[in-house]
Scaffold this active site. Sequence first.
Site, short mmCIF file in Angstrom:
data_model
loop_
_atom_site.label_atom_id
_atom_site.label_comp_id
_atom_site.label_asym_id
_atom_site.label_seq_id
_atom_site.Cartn_x
_atom_site.Cartn_y
_atom_site.Cartn_z
N LYS A 63 -13.83 1.63 15.81
CA LYS A 63 -12.58 0.87 15.67
C LYS A 63 -11.82 0.85 17.00
CE LYS A 63 -11.00 1.07 11.42
NZ LYS A 63 -10.41 1.68 10.22
N ASP B 115 -4.68 -6.03 5.22
CA ASP B 115 -5.72 -6.80 5.91
C ASP B 115 -5.66 -8.29 5.56
OD1 ASP B 115 -6.95 -4.72 7.39
OD2 ASP B 115 -7.76 -3.93 5.51
N LYS C 189 -11.16 -2.70 18.79
CA LYS C 189 -9.78 -3.21 18.92
C LYS C 189 -9.25 -3.04 20.34
CE LYS C 189 -8.67 -2.45 14.04
NZ LYS C 189 -7.52 -2.53 13.11
N ASN D 116 0.85 -1.19 0.00
CA ASN D 116 0.00 0.00 0.00
C ASN D 116 0.89 1.24 0.00
OD1 ASN D 116 0.47 0.91 2.85
ND2 ASN D 116 -0.35 -1.13 3.26
#
Length: 409
Positions: free
Chosen positions: A349, A287, A353, A219
């Site tokens: 998130k 991911d 997490k 990425n």
Amino acid sequence: MNDLSGKRVLLIVSGGIAAYKALELIRLLRGGGCGVTCVLTDAGKHFVTPLSLQALSESKVYADLFPLTDESEMGHIQLSRSADLVVVAPASADILAKMAAGLADDLASTLLLATDKPVLVAPAMNVRMWQHAATVANMARLSARGIHVVGPDEGAMACNEFGPGRLAEPPAILAAIEALLAPHHDLGLVPARPLAGRHALVTSGPTHEPIDPVRYIANRSSGRQGHAIAASLAGLGARVTLVSGPVSMPDPAGVTVQRVESARQMLEACQAALPADVAVFAAAVADWHVAHAATGKIKKVPGAAPPTLEMVPNPDILATIAAPGPARPRLVIGFAAETENLIANADAKRKRKNADWIIANDVTPETGIMGGEENLVHLITAEGVEDWPRLAKHEVARRLASRIAAALA
Ligand code: CTP
């Protein structure tokens, strides 16, 4: 702003293109009521004149060691102790090396060896000089001796290179001086390096997920933000382990860097680095990875269909390290790169997490954030959302590091 009236700084100006910024620093110090005595090195004289230092500081400027030995002059020992704080700005690679080695072959280095006062250095040099193993070792030595450091900043340099090595801006040097001269430091109540004795774990950069020995999925992360956070935490005295995916950034000075490629390797390196007091997950972790990466290069077979890649989820490094348990760092901070419903998605998130804080950033292409030099972020904690202005990534890092220091205090 603290009142600096009644305080005195001994300002050593060494050689470097940034020496002109010392003039602005003197102006700011004088504006705060601080007395300034300047010492100019031989190299410094090529960049600023004794006359301009004298005009702004309204004090005699010292440059030579031997005249000071005259009975009529202040002795060098006396001069080294005449101020509340010794500041070296800019501090060249050369003067830092002299300090690390304990050399005393000119007035500046002699004063630095003779002083019994706290010392603050503001390094400024070419990025390669800053990253050189010799400078890294010298800085580690100086830090271990309790020398305070401000900067350097990252950015375009006079030598047409880019990276860390720019002198910290005068207001930032002034803030460091104010912090060191604040009354609690006089009383010795607050350590000058608020994260000394703390271990910080930081992830940075992208991950590369192999398809075969020559191809991978990646990425656009540059690693700038994560590397800047590691550097800022080290600047506040933390022992920092930086687990970095493949980046073209130089290693930050004074930081232990573990280089990895895949998400699975990144998780392993993070687990090996524990325990940590704080963990900041700035890496853009892939991911998924390819279920069965080929061991040999995948060849084109004329007429055959292109290969289909079976993808399987990567471990979530942040969620794994943040899971409740004895090894969980006290403060766990994640990033959330979102293109829609920024705050709501980022906070979800954070909860999902089990992070304490999330730095939410908008990565819609129009912002130019991903891989760019600036970041527009919101700090989301259990207490609420704080909007930060658009800042250079190293400024975001600085702010975050001081928030971390306050939270762990
Ligand atoms: N992260 C991680 N390990 C992963 C994925 C993400 O440690 N396998 C961390 C990142 O470093 C970041 C945070 O989790 O601190 C959020 O990552 P992000 O990619 O924005 O979130 P995802 O969980 O991947 O969610 P989505 O892609 O659905 O937005």
